[in-house]
Design a protein around this motif. Sequence first.
Motif, PDB file in Angstrom:
ATOM      1  N   LEU A 111      -2.216  -8.960   1.125  1.00 32.17           N
ATOM      2  CA  LEU A 111      -2.976  -9.038   2.387  1.00 32.17           C
ATOM      3  C   LEU A 111      -2.094  -8.733   3.601  1.00 32.17           C
ATOM      4  CD1 LEU A 111      -5.344 -12.131   2.099  1.00 32.17           C
ATOM      5  CD2 LEU A 111      -5.927  -9.703   2.056  1.00 32.17           C
ATOM      6  N   PHE A 112      -0.851  -9.229   3.578  1.00 37.78           N
ATOM      7  CA  PHE A 112       0.061  -8.991   4.705  1.00 37.78           C
ATOM      8  C   PHE A 112       0.395  -7.504   4.845  1.00 37.78           C
ATOM      9  CE2 PHE A 112       1.558 -12.645   7.135  1.00 37.78           C
ATOM     10  CZ  PHE A 112       0.967 -13.691   6.472  1.00 37.78           C
ATOM     11  N   HIS A 113       0.208  -6.743   3.762  1.00 42.96           N
ATOM     12  CA  HIS A 113       0.406  -5.292   3.862  1.00 42.96           C
ATOM     13  C   HIS A 113      -0.891  -4.578   4.221  1.00 42.96           C
ATOM     14  CE1 HIS A 113       4.546  -4.320   2.412  1.00 42.96           C
ATOM     15  NE2 HIS A 113       4.488  -5.606   2.120  1.00 42.96           N
ATOM     16  N   ALA A 114      -2.033  -5.138   3.810  1.00 42.45           N
ATOM     17  CA  ALA A 114      -3.312  -4.432   3.939  1.00 42.45           C
ATOM     18  C   ALA A 114      -3.963  -4.626   5.307  1.00 42.45           C
ATOM     19  CB  ALA A 114      -4.259  -4.893   2.836  1.00 42.45           C
ATOM     20  N   ILE A 115      -3.729  -5.768   5.967  1.00 43.14           N
ATOM     21  CA  ILE A 115      -4.395  -6.049   7.244  1.00 43.14           C
ATOM     22  C   ILE A 115      -3.415  -5.742   8.390  1.00 43.14           C
ATOM     23  CG2 ILE A 115      -5.449  -7.903   8.635  1.00 43.14           C
ATOM     24  CD1 ILE A 115      -6.306  -9.174   5.946  1.00 43.14           C
ATOM     25  N   PRO A 116      -3.765  -4.788   9.258  1.00 48.70           N
ATOM     26  CA  PRO A 116      -2.826  -4.318  10.290  1.00 48.70           C
ATOM     27  C   PRO A 116      -2.190  -5.441  11.120  1.00 48.70           C
ATOM     28  CG  PRO A 116      -4.733  -2.884  10.211  1.00 48.70           C
ATOM     29  CD  PRO A 116      -5.022  -4.004   9.261  1.00 48.70           C
ATOM     30  N   LEU A 117      -2.963  -6.439  11.508  1.00 49.47           N
ATOM     31  CA  LEU A 117      -2.410  -7.525  12.333  1.00 49.47           C
ATOM     32  C   LEU A 117      -1.362  -8.336  11.561  1.00 49.47           C
ATOM     33  CD1 LEU A 117      -3.120  -8.353  15.237  1.00 49.47           C
ATOM     34  CD2 LEU A 117      -4.488 -10.223  14.292  1.00 49.47           C
ATOM     35  N   LEU A 118      -1.620  -8.550  10.279  1.00 49.30           N
ATOM     36  CA  LEU A 118      -0.667  -9.299   9.449  1.00 49.30           C
ATOM     37  C   LEU A 118       0.571  -8.452   9.156  1.00 49.30           C
ATOM     38  CD1 LEU A 118      -3.070 -11.118   6.940  1.00 49.30           C
ATOM     39  CD2 LEU A 118      -2.072 -11.985   9.062  1.00 49.30           C
ATOM     40  N   TRP A 119       0.362  -7.140   8.989  1.00 52.17           N
ATOM     41  CA  TRP A 119       1.502  -6.241   8.742  1.00 52.17           C
ATOM     42  C   TRP A 119       2.478  -6.279   9.917  1.00 52.17           C
ATOM     43  CZ3 TRP A 119       4.880  -4.095   5.879  1.00 52.17           C
ATOM     44  CH2 TRP A 119       5.642  -3.013   6.329  1.00 52.17           C
ATOM     45  N   ARG A 120       1.957  -6.432  11.157  1.00 53.77           N
ATOM     46  CA  ARG A 120       2.835  -6.525  12.337  1.00 53.77           C
ATOM     47  C   ARG A 120       3.845  -7.666  12.169  1.00 53.77           C
ATOM     48  NH1 ARG A 120       2.020  -4.551  17.461  1.00 53.77           N
ATOM     49  NH2 ARG A 120       0.580  -2.811  17.482  1.00 53.77           N
ATOM     50  N   LEU A 121       3.377  -8.800  11.615  1.00 50.60           N
ATOM     51  CA  LEU A 121       4.271  -9.944  11.403  1.00 50.60           C
ATOM     52  C   LEU A 121       5.235  -9.651  10.244  1.00 50.60           C
ATOM     53  CD1 LEU A 121       1.713 -12.919  11.533  1.00 50.60           C
ATOM     54  CD2 LEU A 121       2.944 -11.870  13.429  1.00 50.60           C
ATOM     55  N   LEU A 263      12.533 -10.688  16.604  1.00 51.77           N
ATOM     56  CA  LEU A 263      11.411 -11.554  16.977  1.00 51.77           C
ATOM     57  C   LEU A 263      10.337 -10.772  17.735  1.00 51.77           C
ATOM     58  CD1 LEU A 263      13.291 -14.835  18.001  1.00 51.77           C
ATOM     59  CD2 LEU A 263      11.991 -14.397  15.908  1.00 51.77           C
ATOM     60  N   ALA A 264      10.758  -9.660  18.394  1.00 55.63           N
ATOM     61  CA  ALA A 264       9.807  -8.865  19.181  1.00 55.63           C
ATOM     62  C   ALA A 264       9.062  -7.825  18.337  1.00 55.63           C
ATOM     63  CB  ALA A 264      10.561  -8.171  20.314  1.00 55.63           C
ATOM     64  N   ILE A 265       9.488  -7.606  17.097  1.00 62.28           N
ATOM     65  CA  ILE A 265       8.910  -6.531  16.264  1.00 62.28           C
ATOM     66  C   ILE A 265       7.373  -6.595  16.138  1.00 62.28           C
ATOM     67  CG2 ILE A 265       8.790  -5.697  13.849  1.00 62.28           C
ATOM     68  CD1 ILE A 265      11.819  -5.711  13.777  1.00 62.28           C
ATOM     69  N   PRO A 266       6.764  -7.791  15.967  1.00 63.96           N
ATOM     70  CA  PRO A 266       5.298  -7.806  15.851  1.00 63.96           C
ATOM     71  C   PRO A 266       4.591  -7.333  17.116  1.00 63.96           C
ATOM     72  CG  PRO A 266       6.217  -9.881  15.088  1.00 63.96           C
ATOM     73  CD  PRO A 266       7.340  -9.117  15.739  1.00 63.96           C
ATOM     74  N   PHE A 267       5.271  -7.414  18.259  1.00 62.39           N
ATOM     75  CA  PHE A 267       4.620  -7.127  19.535  1.00 62.39           C
ATOM     76  C   PHE A 267       4.913  -5.714  20.044  1.00 62.39           C
ATOM     77  CE2 PHE A 267       5.910 -11.578  19.088  1.00 62.39           C
ATOM     78  CZ  PHE A 267       4.643 -12.143  18.949  1.00 62.39           C
TER      79      PHE A 267
END
Length: 285
Positions: A111-121, A263-267
């Motif tokens: 799921l962390f790979h499939a959902i774009p918002l989760l992939w950001r994290l 720490l800034a990578i998701p944003f």
Amino acid sequence: MPLVSLLLAHETALRLAAFVAVFAAMAAWETLAPRRALELSRRERWPANLGVVILNTLLVRVLLPTAAVGVALAAQTHGWGLLNHFALPAWAALAAGIAFLDLAIYLQHVLFHAIPLLWRLHRMHHADLDIDVTTGARFHPLEIILSMLIKFAAIAALGVPPAAVVLFELLLNASSMFNHGNVRIPMAVEPVLRWLVVTPDMHRVHHSVERDETNSNFGFNLSLWDRLFGTYRAQPRAGHAAMNIGIADFRDRTECATLAGMLAIPFRGKRPDADATAPVAGDAP
Ligand SMILES: [Zn+2]
Ligand SMILES: [Zn+2]
């Protein structure tokens, strides 16, 4: 059951001791028998990778003082969850609980790979420019908190016994450091070992910059789940020594190897070439 009370009474000390012991053993193994030459020195990557481990440990203590084992105790007391509806022998409940949690972690990783918002994290984990023992503990604090909450829900829904939760957490911590290790395992042993557990060579494929390789080998403990769900990939196309590690568009050391940058990578803005969530021909659905 003495094992349960022993595990519960000393959970924090056990976890710390296991972390230090496995970390030291893997670091020594990496020095004595490295699998590939590293792009950056340990001095360039380890401070930030270990910094995020300390940050996560403190954060989880403050924000989630009820550890996963607290949820398991509550589930047991109130009879919540699948396993609490069957009168299984203690050993069978323990084994089933550990296997269920391992499957839950596999599905969560997909799921962390499939959902774009989760992939950001999750992409902070993949943005490491090398893969070694420290990568195994390098996760964004938001991913750590979210996966703790998912684990709480899985424990309550499946009724995982408290001892299984403690053992699983110890196992996951140790196996994550093991399967991210830059270590050479004898050629005669590796193929046999990977029938049961996820080996470093198997998980390294998942850290390839090649998107179809990233979208494979999601397991952490048992290699069974990848084989069962069609996400297993035996080797990287370029070979272990020549393959590129990381994400294509995250190559800047300030971004990928400093604590503030990581720490800034998701944003950061969307980078289409770095987006591992886009489907690739031949991927499992
Ligand atoms: Zn991943
Ligand atoms: Zn990984």
